[in-house]
Design a protein around this motif. Structure first.
Motif, PDB file in Angstrom:
ATOM      1  N   VAL A   1       0.825  -1.205   0.000  1.00 49.63           N
ATOM      2  CA  VAL A   1       0.000   0.000   0.000  1.00 49.63           C
ATOM      3  C   VAL A   1       0.862   1.258   0.000  1.00 49.63           C
ATOM      4  CG1 VAL A   1      -0.206   0.140   2.527  1.00 49.63           C
ATOM      5  CG2 VAL A   1      -2.003   1.122   1.061  1.00 49.63           C
ATOM      6  N   SER A   2       2.064   1.151   0.544  1.00 51.92           N
ATOM      7  CA  SER A   2       2.972   2.303   0.602  1.00 51.92           C
ATOM      8  C   SER A   2       3.924   2.368  -0.585  1.00 51.92           C
ATOM      9  CB  SER A   2       3.802   2.249   1.889  1.00 51.92           C
ATOM     10  OG  SER A   2       4.638   1.098   1.886  1.00 51.92           O
ATOM     11  N   TYR A   3       3.869   1.383  -1.503  1.00 51.78           N
ATOM     12  CA  TYR A   3       4.846   1.350  -2.597  1.00 51.78           C
ATOM     13  C   TYR A   3       4.810   2.592  -3.485  1.00 51.78           C
ATOM     14  CZ  TYR A   3       7.465  -0.423  -6.640  1.00 51.78           C
ATOM     15  OH  TYR A   3       8.372  -0.570  -7.663  1.00 51.78           O
ATOM     16  N   PRO A   4       3.626   3.079  -3.916  1.00 47.90           N
ATOM     17  CA  PRO A   4       3.623   4.319  -4.706  1.00 47.90           C
ATOM     18  C   PRO A   4       4.218   5.503  -3.940  1.00 47.90           C
ATOM     19  CG  PRO A   4       1.530   3.192  -4.921  1.00 47.90           C
ATOM     20  CD  PRO A   4       2.270   2.503  -3.822  1.00 47.90           C
ATOM     21  N   THR A   5       3.891   5.596  -2.644  1.00 46.77           N
ATOM     22  CA  THR A   5       4.464   6.671  -1.821  1.00 46.77           C
ATOM     23  C   THR A   5       5.963   6.477  -1.648  1.00 46.77           C
ATOM     24  OG1 THR A   5       2.387   6.970  -0.630  1.00 46.77           O
ATOM     25  CG2 THR A   5       4.371   7.810   0.428  1.00 46.77           C
ATOM     26  N   THR A   6       6.368   5.227  -1.473  1.00 43.86           N
ATOM     27  CA  THR A   6       7.799   4.931  -1.343  1.00 43.86           C
ATOM     28  C   THR A   6       8.558   5.376  -2.584  1.00 43.86           C
ATOM     29  OG1 THR A   6       7.368   3.029   0.105  1.00 43.86           O
ATOM     30  CG2 THR A   6       9.499   3.097  -1.013  1.00 43.86           C
ATOM     31  N   LEU A   7       8.014   5.068  -3.762  1.00 42.63           N
ATOM     32  CA  LEU A   7       8.660   5.494  -5.004  1.00 42.63           C
ATOM     33  C   LEU A   7       8.652   7.014  -5.133  1.00 42.63           C
ATOM     34  CD1 LEU A   7       7.417   2.943  -7.706  1.00 42.63           C
ATOM     35  CD2 LEU A   7       9.677   3.106  -6.654  1.00 42.63           C
ATOM     36  N   THR A   8       7.535   7.633  -4.742  1.00 40.45           N
ATOM     37  CA  THR A   8       7.453   9.095  -4.788  1.00 40.45           C
ATOM     38  C   THR A   8       8.529   9.724  -3.928  1.00 40.45           C
ATOM     39  OG1 THR A   8       5.058   8.940  -5.111  1.00 40.45           O
ATOM     40  CG2 THR A   8       5.917  11.073  -4.435  1.00 40.45           C
ATOM     41  N   MET A   9       8.903   9.033  -2.846  1.00 35.59           N
ATOM     42  CA  MET A   9       9.956   9.534  -1.970  1.00 35.59           C
ATOM     43  C   MET A   9      11.348   9.130  -2.450  1.00 35.59           C
ATOM     44  SD  MET A   9      10.829   8.568   2.001  1.00 35.59           S
ATOM     45  CE  MET A   9      11.388   6.918   1.532  1.00 35.59           C
ATOM     46  N   THR A  10      11.518   7.842  -2.761  1.00 32.12           N
ATOM     47  CA  THR A  10      12.870   7.355  -3.019  1.00 32.12           C
ATOM     48  C   THR A  10      13.421   7.751  -4.381  1.00 32.12           C
ATOM     49  OG1 THR A  10      11.905   5.227  -3.682  1.00 32.12           O
ATOM     50  CG2 THR A  10      12.734   5.409  -1.432  1.00 32.12           C
ATOM     51  N   ILE A  11      12.552   7.946  -5.372  1.00 28.63           N
ATOM     52  CA  ILE A  11      13.079   8.394  -6.671  1.00 28.63           C
ATOM     53  C   ILE A  11      13.734   9.765  -6.554  1.00 28.63           C
ATOM     54  CG2 ILE A  11      12.411   9.157  -8.989  1.00 28.63           C
ATOM     55  CD1 ILE A  11      10.584   6.763  -9.161  1.00 28.63           C
ATOM     56  N   PRO A  12      13.070  10.785  -5.960  1.00 27.90           N
ATOM     57  CA  PRO A  12      13.803  12.046  -5.757  1.00 27.90           C
ATOM     58  C   PRO A  12      14.951  11.899  -4.771  1.00 27.90           C
ATOM     59  CG  PRO A  12      11.617  12.164  -4.767  1.00 27.90           C
ATOM     60  CD  PRO A  12      11.645  10.938  -5.603  1.00 27.90           C
ATOM     61  N   PHE A  13      14.780  11.053  -3.740  1.00 29.20           N
ATOM     62  CA  PHE A  13      15.870  10.841  -2.777  1.00 29.20           C
ATOM     63  C   PHE A  13      17.111  10.311  -3.480  1.00 29.20           C
ATOM     64  CE2 PHE A  13      18.460   8.178  -0.083  1.00 29.20           C
ATOM     65  CZ  PHE A  13      18.574   8.896   1.106  1.00 29.20           C
ATOM     66  N   GLN A  14      16.939   9.245  -4.255  1.00 34.72           N
ATOM     67  CA  GLN A  14      18.096   8.650  -4.919  1.00 34.72           C
ATOM     68  C   GLN A  14      18.628   9.535  -6.038  1.00 34.72           C
ATOM     69  OE1 GLN A  14      19.497   6.442  -3.474  1.00 34.72           O
ATOM     70  NE2 GLN A  14      18.012   5.201  -2.362  1.00 34.72           N
ATOM     71  N   SER A  15      17.742  10.244  -6.723  1.00 39.19           N
ATOM     72  CA  SER A  15      18.212  11.157  -7.761  1.00 39.19           C
ATOM     73  C   SER A  15      19.077  12.258  -7.155  1.00 39.19           C
ATOM     74  CB  SER A  15      17.013  11.769  -8.500  1.00 39.19           C
ATOM     75  OG  SER A  15      16.281  10.774  -9.189  1.00 39.19           O
ATOM     76  N   ILE A  16      18.618  12.825  -6.043  1.00 39.72           N
ATOM     77  CA  ILE A  16      19.398  13.856  -5.341  1.00 39.72           C
ATOM     78  C   ILE A  16      20.693  13.261  -4.821  1.00 39.72           C
ATOM     79  CG2 ILE A  16      19.459  15.366  -3.313  1.00 39.72           C
ATOM     80  CD1 ILE A  16      16.402  15.673  -3.642  1.00 39.72           C
ATOM     81  N   GLN A  17      20.575  12.069  -4.203  1.00 39.27           N
ATOM     82  CA  GLN A  17      21.761  11.449  -3.617  1.00 39.27           C
ATOM     83  C   GLN A  17      22.799  11.109  -4.673  1.00 39.27           C
ATOM     84  OE1 GLN A  17      23.463   7.303  -2.126  1.00 39.27           O
ATOM     85  NE2 GLN A  17      21.237   7.465  -2.087  1.00 39.27           N
ATOM     86  N   PHE A  18      22.383  10.448  -5.760  1.00 45.15           N
ATOM     87  CA  PHE A  18      23.334  10.016  -6.780  1.00 45.15           C
ATOM     88  C   PHE A  18      23.976  11.199  -7.485  1.00 45.15           C
ATOM     89  CE2 PHE A  18      21.274   5.798  -6.619  1.00 45.15           C
ATOM     90  CZ  PHE A  18      22.401   5.014  -6.611  1.00 45.15           C
ATOM     91  N   SER A  19      23.174  12.197  -7.853  1.00 44.06           N
ATOM     92  CA  SER A  19      23.737  13.344  -8.557  1.00 44.06           C
ATOM     93  C   SER A  19      24.673  14.130  -7.650  1.00 44.06           C
ATOM     94  CB  SER A  19      22.627  14.251  -9.104  1.00 44.06           C
ATOM     95  OG  SER A  19      21.759  14.677  -8.079  1.00 44.06           O
ATOM     96  N   THR A  20      24.297  14.289  -6.364  1.00 46.55           N
ATOM     97  CA  THR A  20      25.164  14.992  -5.406  1.00 46.55           C
ATOM     98  C   THR A  20      26.451  14.212  -5.179  1.00 46.55           C
ATOM     99  OG1 THR A  20      23.234  15.928  -4.275  1.00 46.55           O
ATOM    100  CG2 THR A  20      25.319  15.963  -3.078  1.00 46.55           C
ATOM    101  N   TYR A  21      26.308  12.901  -5.012  1.00 45.76           N
ATOM    102  CA  TYR A  21      27.484  12.059  -4.780  1.00 45.76           C
ATOM    103  C   TYR A  21      28.443  12.092  -5.958  1.00 45.76           C
ATOM    104  CZ  TYR A  21      30.433   7.984  -4.263  1.00 45.76           C
ATOM    105  OH  TYR A  21      31.529   7.153  -4.190  1.00 45.76           O
ATOM    106  N   GLU A  22      27.913  11.900  -7.158  1.00 48.93           N
ATOM    107  CA  GLU A  22      28.777  11.873  -8.336  1.00 48.93           C
ATOM    108  C   GLU A  22      29.456  13.225  -8.544  1.00 48.93           C
ATOM    109  OE1 GLU A  22      29.698   9.425 -10.077  1.00 48.93           O
ATOM    110  OE2 GLU A  22      28.268   7.825  -9.688  1.00 48.93           O
ATOM    111  N   TYR A  23      28.724  14.315  -8.281  1.00 51.61           N
ATOM    112  CA  TYR A  23      29.314  15.649  -8.435  1.00 51.61           C
ATOM    113  C   TYR A  23      30.444  15.854  -7.423  1.00 51.61           C
ATOM    114  CZ  TYR A  23      29.859  20.704  -8.274  1.00 51.61           C
ATOM    115  OH  TYR A  23      30.388  21.976  -8.274  1.00 51.61           O
ATOM    116  N   LEU A  24      30.170  15.557  -6.142  1.00 51.83           N
ATOM    117  CA  LEU A  24      31.178  15.764  -5.108  1.00 51.83           C
ATOM    118  C   LEU A  24      32.372  14.833  -5.292  1.00 51.83           C
ATOM    119  CD1 LEU A  24      28.949  16.220  -1.924  1.00 51.83           C
ATOM    120  CD2 LEU A  24      30.247  17.972  -3.146  1.00 51.83           C
ATOM    121  N   ARG A  25      32.105  13.601  -5.738  1.00 53.64           N
ATOM    122  CA  ARG A  25      33.198  12.658  -5.945  1.00 53.64           C
ATOM    123  C   ARG A  25      34.179  13.178  -6.988  1.00 53.64           C
ATOM    124  NH1 ARG A  25      34.272   8.652  -9.486  1.00 53.64           N
ATOM    125  NH2 ARG A  25      32.246   8.814 -10.528  1.00 53.64           N
TER     126      ARG A  25
END
Length: 309
Positions: A172-196
């Motif tokens: 039941v939380s999967y759509p909400t989880t994706l709504t959260m984790t897609i921006p979370f991981q997009s922010i995390q990955f882009s920030t990580y790759e930039y800083l690295r």
């Protein structure tokens, strides 16, 4: 081409002749390390995000929560449900990093220079695959983390939840989880790759770079997506509530409406501090373990190939 240049190129992506099992293993170790080490802080975060906590579970902050839980319920309470995370995190993160590496290569993210959009898109693809596998384990984990949980183990929890609420309870939380984790991981990955790349332009293996870049990326992404995480917690723990509106809450919009009505705007920041405190070190650990695995596999691969000078 020098040996350093060969190692630098080979390290950026896993070697082509590395076995799939070895590649997935690096991601699995990273996932287990990330979730297990900071699990007690995650337990506190879950408790602080409960919409209508009992008086015994109303905490004023991380230190207050840790002190009261360990004093009244015992330190082991902070680790309740960790087995669910360990069982799910290994295969889920193996799939996560394998998808990320493949997508990043496909989107051109392994080329020279900065590619934040490619990293963000690869992170989003990895998240969809990861969450589909991990969501049921996360539901079990949070059901066991709440105050007064009566489940003695993850099998009992999964069985009782399924019998009482059906398979839907785990997704039941999967759509909400994706709504959260897609921006979370997009922010995390882009920030990580930039800083690295900023901290280590040569691209050579450097543990301190991965720790620093991973920690900052995890903290920024965690803070930005906390309102979505509050809604996810409500949906995943709704079956443990005695409030009929909470038990019948069916999606992100309804969850947000309920949170706002009960706690105002402040409700969307519940658990912000422990969420950031857990994600900064856990993400740093995850990336450093994964990057070590990539480096180790690449080094082993280089030992079997002639070096071009």
């Amino acid at each position: 081409m020098t040996q350093a240049t060969v190692e630098e190129f080979e390290y950026e992506a896993l070697p082509e002749n590395a076995s799939l099992a070895a590649s997935l293993l690096a991601g699995a170790f990273a996932g287990v390390a990330e979730h297990a080490v900071m699990y007690p802080v995650d337990s506190i975060k879950t408790r602080m995000q409960i919409l209508q906590p009992t008086p015994q579970a109303a905490y004023s902050g991380v230190i207050n929560a840790a002190s009261r839980i360990t004093t009244t319920e015992g330190a082991r309470t902070l680790w309740r449900g960790v087995n669910s995370v360990i069982m799910g995190a290994g295969p889920a993160h193996a799939l996560y990093f394998a998808t990320y590496e493949h997508a990043k290569q496909a989107f051109g993210g392994n080329g020279s220079g900065h590619h934040p959009l490619a990293a963000a898109a690869a992170g989003a693809c990895a998240t969809v695959a990861h969450d589909a596998l991990m969501n049921p384990f996360d539901v079990i984990k949070q059901r066991m983390q709440v105050h007064g949980s009566v489940y003695r183990g993850i099998v009992e929890c999964a069985t009782k939840v399924y019998r009482a609420e059906g398979l839907r309870a785990f997704y039941v939380s999967y759509p909400t989880t994706l709504t959260m984790t897609i921006p979370f991981q997009s922010i995390q990955f882009s920030t990580y790759e930039y800083l690295r790349k900023v901290l280590n332009p040569s691209g050579a293996y450097d543990p301190m770079t991965h720790i620093m870049a991973g920690g900052v990326a995890g903290g920024v992404a965690a803070a930005a997506t906390t309102p979505l995480d509050v809604a996810k917690t409500l949906l995943q723990t709704r079956g443990e509530s005695k409030d009929i509106r909470i038990r019948n809450c069916n999606g992100l919009v309804e969850a947000w409406r309920l949170i706002y009505q009960r706690q105002g705007l402040a409700g969307f920041a519940k658990g912000l501090q422990p969420r950031v405190l857990s994600h900064m070190p856990s993400t740093a650990i995850c990336w450093s373990v994964y990057e070590y695995g990539k480096w180790f596999l690449s080094r082993d691969n280089m030992d079997k190939q002639p070096i071009m000078i």
